[in-house]
Design an enzyme around this catalytic site. Structure first.
Site, PDB file in Angstrom:
ATOM      1  N   LYS A  38      32.396  39.433  14.303  1.00 19.76           N
ATOM      2  CA  LYS A  38      31.158  38.726  13.985  1.00 19.76           C
ATOM      3  C   LYS A  38      30.447  39.463  12.848  1.00 19.76           C
ATOM      4  O   LYS A  38      30.444  40.701  12.810  1.00 19.76           O
ATOM      5  CB  LYS A  38      30.305  38.695  15.254  1.00 19.76           C
ATOM      6  N   SER A  73      25.581  32.975  19.835  1.00 22.71           N
ATOM      7  CA  SER A  73      25.578  33.091  18.384  1.00 22.71           C
ATOM      8  C   SER A  73      26.941  33.472  17.819  1.00 22.71           C
ATOM      9  O   SER A  73      27.164  33.393  16.620  1.00 22.71           O
ATOM     10  CB  SER A  73      24.530  34.128  17.948  1.00 22.71           C
ATOM     11  N   SER A 115      25.393  35.178  24.008  1.00 22.33           N
ATOM     12  CA  SER A 115      26.095  34.861  22.766  1.00 22.33           C
ATOM     13  C   SER A 115      27.590  35.110  22.809  1.00 22.33           C
ATOM     14  O   SER A 115      28.324  34.594  21.967  1.00 22.33           O
ATOM     15  CB  SER A 115      25.486  35.657  21.610  1.00 22.33           C
TER      16      SER A 115
END
Length: 606
Positions: free
Chosen positions: A80, A154, A178
């Site tokens: 990420k 996320s 997330s």
């Protein structure tokens, strides 16, 4: 059915058969630098060929023996884009914030040292603020099963590239869910460690006191292997620290106690209500009795995350940009972070006191259940619905995730089946902090029972995919043999239950022992003694339990003379710790060895 390596088992098998990393990765690299990947919103940064070639060159210098020692040798992965990689930009999905990292995050360093090959950085809800996967100037990441729907966030890009078979695993982060929500919405495993279990150096925080790096993978075994590589927060003090728990859940001799929400509120229009009922039915098929749980106190904890002062942690991360260039932020992200101005130092302390009070209120819950099973998310909105009501739709996705890190708990999101809408449905098992290894054990069992295809219809899973190679650390345990009043069903067995012991086996000693009924003991107890060389002994029935070493001291304090703990040889020749009796304590005792064991002796007396 694809023949491209997908799981770690695939990659291991290919290398064991003589394949070279450059050859195996060549098709992936060609795809990665083609037009399709360039237009793919899951990626923010695709590693240049020379960056990847440098990693492969380092691996090529290793001897064949050294390569075999690397658990992730030649396996592609992604991270990420709020996780630093030396020489690559970190954007957190905000171009105005972008900077080139001087050092790699500790987790990235550990993965590369284990042989993994980084191929790119993935999209996210900006500054990891959101559970939808749509709050990014780099594009909305669609659900891998149906592009009308959100991917979840996320860690949206990380979930997407794993679900579609780009990489074997990817790292996300998790504050409010997330690393779990996108796993649930893309048919993946999302391993969310206990806060404090994974080093966070080099990870841009959302809420620094709560964040944890999460692992998104196709199988439980793969997520567990990655966790085994990255865990161990040795580089900085932890904001949260939870003692390791044993590698099992539940109490010895008792069925696993699983709590489920009394009112799950799953989306009937998507068929999520029926999908969760099927998950609960799986528990019953195991012979368990799911216990309905009032989730209200947990939801009260969850409200603190966005309706309390923890939102100020998000502001602390982006303060300079927020104050001087607010237009650089996504409008919804800016709206969320702006709430930080509503809280002062006094309100932060009040919220902390409230959290601790709620934690005390919730303590009895873990005396009633061993693990909590919830829908990973009760719904999956369309991207259009999120655009119309971004905050409301986001909060719905976090219904069963927001409270977990505030309470320092471990969680494992797992595929559970397809819903009537065709979208995947997942459940999450939640347990007290430090239970990561125990959740992996439960997850392996769940995965085998549900037998879901890998990711976004990549292929069916095989037994090799589910074979555990390594996993999270657990509390140290000791094998303990008991021969008398601590046997199952006997008066002192509760002492083992209280200490969280687990039955390993019912077996017998080697044939070099004698058993005596000790006089004047309450409750009645036997004494076990090893015979001298040349004397006749026999095998004595016993039970072997795994006891957490942390509980050993309190257990020793309960053992009266003439008994004590020593070493006992089992019938298979192995030695374990177990009850033995001092020679002086056998004076006046009755030799009951011929009966074969204490339980048989008591039956003969009746």
């Amino acid at each position: 059915m694809t023949t491209t390596p997908l799981t770690l088992a695939d990659w291991r098998a290919a290398y064991a058969a003589g394949a070279q990393a450059t050859d195996l990765l060549a098709p992936l690299l060609a795809r990665l630098h083609g037009q399709a990947a360039a237009d793919d919103p899951a990626w923010i940064h695709r590693c240049a060929p020379d960056f990847i070639a440098a990693q492969l060159a380092q691996l090529a210098q290793l001897s064949e023996r050294d390569r075999a020692m690397l658990p992730l040798y030649g396996v592609p992965f992604a991270v990420k884009d709020n996780i630093d990689v030396a020489g690559l930009p970190t954007t957190a999905a905000c171009p105005a914030f972008a900077h080139v990292a001087a050092h790699s995050a500790t987790v990235v360093q550990r993965l590369m040292a284990a042989g993994a090959v980084l191929v790119g950085k993935t999209n996210l809800d900006q500054f990891a603020t959101g559970l939808v996967g749509t709050r990014s100037p780099y594009g909305e990441v669609p659900n891998s099963f149906d592009s009308q729907y959100v991917s979840g966030g996320s860690s949206s890009g990380s979930a997407s590239v794993v679900a579609r078979g780009w990489v074997a695993f990817a790292l996300g982060t998790d504050t409010a869910g997330s690393g779990r929500v996108p796993a649930g919405l893309n048919n993946l495993v999302g391993l969310k460690p206990t806060p404090g279990r994974v080093p966070m150096a080099g990870v841009l925080p959302a809420c620094r006191t709560l964040d944890v790096v999460s692992v998104l993978a196709l199988t439980v075994a793969d997520a567990a292997q990655v966790m085994a590589v990255i865990e161990g927060a040795e580089d900085e003090p932890d904001f949260q620290s939870w003692p390791l728990q044993p590698p099992w859940l539940g109490r010895t001799g008792a069925a696993l106690r699983v709590g489920v929400p009394s009112a799950p509120g799953c989306d009937a229009a998507l068929g999520y209500d029926q999908a969760f009922e099927e998950a609960v039915a799986q528990l019953r098929a195991w012979g368990l009795a799911p216990q309905p749980i009032d989730m209200s106190p947990l939801f009260e904890v969850a409200r603190l995350l966005y309706d309390g002062p923890w939102v100020a942690e998000r502001y602390a991360v982006v303060q300079a940009l927020f104050d001087h260039q607010p237009e650089a932020l996504d409008a919804t992200v800016q709206r969320v972070i702006a709430r930080a101005s509503e809280f002062d130092a006094a309100s932060a302390f009040r919220a902390r006191y409230l959290l601790e009070d709620l934690r005390r209120q919730l303590a009895p819950l873990w005396q009633q259940i061993d693990v909590l099973m919830v829908p990973t998310t009760p719904t999956c909105p369309t991207r259009a619905a999120v655009a119309a009501e971004p905050v409301l739709r986001n909060s719905e996705l976090g219904r069963f995730t927001n409270f977990v890190n505030l309470l320092g708990q471990a969680a494992l999101a797992l595929p559970s089946g397809a819903s009537a809408s065709g979208l995947p449905f997942g459940v999450t098992f939640i347990a007290p902090g430090g239970s990561d290894a125990a959740l992996v054990d439960l997850g392996l069992r769940w995965e085998a029972a549900r037998a879901q295809p890998l990711g976004c219809r990549l292929r069916p899973a095989t037994p090799a995919d589910r074979a555990l190679q390594a996993g999270p650390a657990a509390a140290a345990t000791l094998a303990l043999a008991v021969v008398g009043a601590h046997l199952a069903g006997m008066p002192l067995h509760g002492q083992l239950v209280e200490r969280g012991c687990r039955l390993r086996s019912a077996t017998s000693t080697a044939a070099q022992y004698r058993l005596y009924a000790l006089p004047g003991t309450s409750p009645p107890k036997p004494g076990l003694a090893r015979v001298l060389v040349g004397e006749t002994g026999q095998a004595i029935e016993l039970e072997v339990y795994d006891m957490p070493i942390a509980a050993l001291g309190s257990f020793l304090a309960l053992i009266p003379p003439p008994l004590g703990l020593g070493s006992v040889q089992l019938v298979d020749g192995t030695w374990v710790k177990g009850f033995i009796c001092e020679g002086a304590g056998l004076a006046g005792a009755t030799d009951i060895s011929a009966i074969g064991g204490w339980r048989a002796y008591l039956a003969s007396q009746r």
